[in-house]
Design a protein around this motif. Structure first.
Motif, mmCIF file in Angstrom:
data_model
loop_
_atom_site.group_PDB
_atom_site.id
_atom_site.type_symbol
_atom_site.label_atom_id
_atom_site.label_comp_id
_atom_site.label_asym_id
_atom_site.label_seq_id
_atom_site.Cartn_x
_atom_site.Cartn_y
_atom_site.Cartn_z
ATOM 1 N N TYR A 1 0.851 -1.150 0.118
ATOM 2 C CA TYR A 1 0.105 0.193 -0.009
ATOM 3 C C TYR A 1 0.904 1.309 -0.094
ATOM 4 C CZ TYR A 1 -3.671 -3.285 1.041
ATOM 5 O OH TYR A 1 -4.754 -4.217 1.032
ATOM 6 N N ASN A 2 2.020 1.093 -0.293
ATOM 7 C CA ASN A 2 3.213 2.149 -0.300
ATOM 8 C C ASN A 2 3.039 2.984 1.142
ATOM 9 O OD1 ASN A 2 4.814 3.841 -1.825
ATOM 10 N ND2 ASN A 2 3.300 5.306 -2.396
ATOM 11 N N ILE A 3 3.080 2.526 2.114
ATOM 12 C CA ILE A 3 2.931 3.102 3.117
ATOM 13 C C ILE A 3 4.477 3.631 3.771
ATOM 14 C CG2 ILE A 3 2.341 3.022 5.838
ATOM 15 C CD1 ILE A 3 -0.149 2.847 3.950
ATOM 16 N N SER B 1 -2.343 -7.947 14.113
ATOM 17 C CA SER B 1 -2.137 -8.456 15.595
ATOM 18 C C SER B 1 -3.729 -8.765 15.865
ATOM 19 C CB SER B 1 -1.501 -7.762 16.776
ATOM 20 O OG SER B 1 -2.428 -6.575 17.087
ATOM 21 N N ASP B 2 -4.550 -8.199 15.098
ATOM 22 C CA ASP B 2 -6.149 -8.248 15.137
ATOM 23 C C ASP B 2 -6.457 -7.848 16.768
ATOM 24 O OD1 ASP B 2 -6.755 -8.885 12.606
ATOM 25 O OD2 ASP B 2 -6.081 -10.919 13.105
ATOM 26 N N ARG B 3 -5.827 -7.110 17.426
ATOM 27 C CA ARG B 3 -6.299 -6.578 18.754
ATOM 28 C C ARG B 3 -7.078 -5.763 18.879
ATOM 29 N NH1 ARG B 3 -1.118 -5.628 21.574
ATOM 30 N NH2 ARG B 3 0.241 -6.674 20.202
ATOM 31 N N MET B 4 -7.387 -4.903 17.651
ATOM 32 C CA MET B 4 -8.278 -3.546 17.658
ATOM 33 C C MET B 4 -9.149 -3.492 16.466
ATOM 34 S SD MET B 4 -5.477 -0.738 19.118
ATOM 35 C CE MET B 4 -6.997 0.560 19.133
ATOM 36 N N PRO B 5 -10.213 -4.557 16.474
ATOM 37 C CA PRO B 5 -11.188 -4.482 15.163
ATOM 38 C C PRO B 5 -11.585 -3.101 14.560
ATOM 39 C CG PRO B 5 -11.665 -6.262 16.765
ATOM 40 C CD PRO B 5 -10.762 -5.250 17.480
ATOM 41 N N GLU B 6 -11.665 -2.229 15.396
ATOM 42 C CA GLU B 6 -12.220 -0.823 14.839
ATOM 43 C C GLU B 6 -10.821 -0.124 14.090
ATOM 44 O OE1 GLU B 6 -13.853 3.389 16.492
ATOM 45 O OE2 GLU B 6 -13.497 1.817 18.100
ATOM 46 N N LEU B 7 -9.759 -0.316 14.591
ATOM 47 C CA LEU B 7 -8.589 0.168 13.788
ATOM 48 C C LEU B 7 -8.638 -0.471 12.474
ATOM 49 C CD1 LEU B 7 -6.052 1.829 13.236
ATOM 50 C CD2 LEU B 7 -4.869 0.263 14.727
ATOM 51 N N ASN B 8 -8.787 -1.830 12.534
ATOM 52 C CA ASN B 8 -8.717 -2.820 11.264
ATOM 53 C C ASN B 8 -9.509 -2.324 10.181
ATOM 54 O OD1 ASN B 8 -6.787 -3.889 12.715
ATOM 55 N ND2 ASN B 8 -7.216 -6.110 12.116
ATOM 56 N N SER B 9 -10.905 -1.888 10.589
ATOM 57 C CA SER B 9 -11.923 -1.658 9.762
ATOM 58 C C SER B 9 -11.658 -0.301 9.215
ATOM 59 C CB SER B 9 -13.263 -1.609 10.781
ATOM 60 O OG SER B 9 -14.393 -1.199 9.896
ATOM 61 N N VAL B 10 -10.962 0.796 9.933
ATOM 62 C CA VAL B 10 -11.077 2.071 9.248
ATOM 63 C C VAL B 10 -10.065 1.918 8.472
ATOM 64 C CG1 VAL B 10 -10.229 4.322 10.006
ATOM 65 C CG2 VAL B 10 -11.687 3.166 11.428
ATOM 66 N N LEU B 11 -8.638 1.019 8.814
ATOM 67 C CA LEU B 11 -7.648 0.960 7.659
ATOM 68 C C LEU B 11 -7.927 0.409 6.510
ATOM 69 C CD1 LEU B 11 -4.701 0.059 10.056
ATOM 70 C CD2 LEU B 11 -4.837 2.022 8.609
ATOM 71 N N ASP B 12 -9.012 -0.585 6.585
ATOM 72 C CA ASP B 12 -9.372 -1.317 5.258
ATOM 73 C C ASP B 12 -10.098 -0.095 4.514
ATOM 74 O OD1 ASP B 12 -8.552 -3.700 6.145
ATOM 75 O OD2 ASP B 12 -10.116 -4.479 6.904
ATOM 76 N N LYS B 13 -11.083 0.466 4.839
ATOM 77 C CA LYS B 13 -11.790 1.326 4.134
ATOM 78 C C LYS B 13 -10.893 2.616 3.529
ATOM 79 C CE LYS B 13 -16.151 0.917 7.238
ATOM 80 N NZ LYS B 13 -16.876 1.663 7.966
ATOM 81 N N ASN C 1 -8.710 0.914 0.693
ATOM 82 C CA ASN C 1 -10.053 0.985 -0.358
ATOM 83 C C ASN C 1 -10.233 2.131 -1.220
ATOM 84 O OD1 ASN C 1 -10.133 -1.918 0.025
ATOM 85 N ND2 ASN C 1 -11.806 -1.730 1.628
ATOM 86 N N THR C 2 -10.307 3.375 -0.291
ATOM 87 C CA THR C 2 -10.525 4.692 -0.796
ATOM 88 C C THR C 2 -9.203 5.181 -1.836
ATOM 89 O OG1 THR C 2 -12.294 5.090 0.907
ATOM 90 C CG2 THR C 2 -11.600 6.886 -0.245
#
Length: 345
Positions: free
Chosen positions: A24-26, A41-53, A56-57
């Protein structure tokens, strides 16, 4: 946020995070390592959801978004004080310590008085002090310790209010370097940072810029004064903010010039937004309090362009500037789009 993995687990997370950052060129900085380490690590599902969105954008995670996510999800419970704010906190803590020390000392003194009084009462008729004197001494010391406790509680209440003020000041300080104080929009620094990351992503060709410049602004300032000029800039900033839903980024580019960055958008998208804003700006009406005159001559010119593959950020912005110059030269209050033949200024 604390990490409790052993070295093997931590190494595994890092091995999984790095390929994602490359894909993702981070930028490989500590802040992004922490974000993507936490992601795998999947410890913060909310963070994962925001990063995925976000990816994608944008096709990446822009610097501004990364910093915001880091603050909101990684260090939201920690206070990173600037030197002056930290100094104020230390001073506040020292002050509370002094009050606590004084309260403790008076409590200790009161304990001794209470013990002496109890001893005198237990001696009964053999006590050297009359009963009335013992009761009066207890009453005076009880009032004194009560007053001291009330003062300490008051100081604690004041300290809580000061801490809230310091937190607000810290937040304001963090924003000052990135936000234009007059319009409340982000500034050129944020624009340059976001643009550079967007054009480095695989999906960079779907990025569009709109530049706009308020027409005859110098003449407006000369005729009506700089305070009215500032009012116009604030109106335009408010319009841009209201019409810049994420992921659109509107900034004050400098002076009377503004820029809008549209990730994942075509030239036609940018032109439609520009035309809508042009129409809303020319509808602005300002009534002068002293004379009652209504100012209805505010307009803006727009230049729009879409990113070309492998184009530099300067050339990209330069072509938008060329389109803006064309709009100015052909009569102002209009939108001009840069085509393939438009050179960068």
């Amino acid at each position: 946020m604390k990490f409790a993995e052993n070295s093997n687990q931590a190494a595994d997370y890092l091995r999984r995070a790095i390929p994602l950052m490359v894909r993702y060129n981070i930028p490989p900085n500590p802040l992004n390592y922490a974000l993507w380490y936490t992601y795998v690590s999947d410890r913060m599902p909310e963070l994962n959801s925001v990063l995925d969105k976000t990816v994608n954008t944008y096709g990446t995670c822009p610097v501004m978004v990364s910093e915001q996510l880091f603050r909101e999800h990684m260090i939201k419970d920690e206070l990173e004080s600037a030197k002056d704010i930290q100094s104020n906190l230390i001073s506040l803590m020292n002050d509370l310590h002094d009050h606590a020390h004084e309260t403790a000392k008076r409590t200790c003194d009161y304990s001794e008085v209470l013990q002496d009084s109890l001893s005198a009462l237990s001696d009964g008729e053999y006590s050297e002090l009359p009963l009335e004197s013992i009761i009066q001494n207890l009453a005076l010391n009880t009032e004194a310790i009560s007053a001291t406790t009330r003062q300490f509680q008051t100081r604690i209440d004041e300290a809580q209010a000061e801490i809230a003020t310091l937190k607000a000041e810290l937040q304001r300080t963090r924003q000052d370097a990135r936000v234009d104080p007059l319009t409340g929009l982000f500034n050129r620094r944020v624009f340059d940072s976001e643009l550079q990351q967007l054009i480095s992503s695989p999906d960079s060709v779907n990025t569009t810029i709109v530049l706009l410049d308020i027409d005859f602004f110098k003449n407006f300032n000369d005729q009506y004064g700089h305070l009215m000029g500032d009012k116009v800039l604030q109106y335009v900033g408010k319009l841009l903010k209201e019409n810049s839903a994420e992921p659109i980024l509107s900034v004050r580019f400098g002076g009377e010039e503004f820029a809008i960055l549209l990730p994942g958008s075509t030239l036609e998208d940018g032109a439609r937004l520009a035309e809508s804003l042009r129409d809303k700006i020319q509808a602005i009406r300002i009534k002068l309090k002293k004379s009652g005159e209504v100012i209805s001559s505010i307009t803006a010119s727009f230049g729009v362009t879409q990113y070309r593959s492998r184009e530099s950020a300067d050339d990209f912005v330069g072509r938008a500037d060329s389109a803006l110059y064309l709009a100015k030269s052909q009569g102002r209050n209009q939108v001009q789009c840069a085509d393939e033949s438009t050179p960068a200024i």
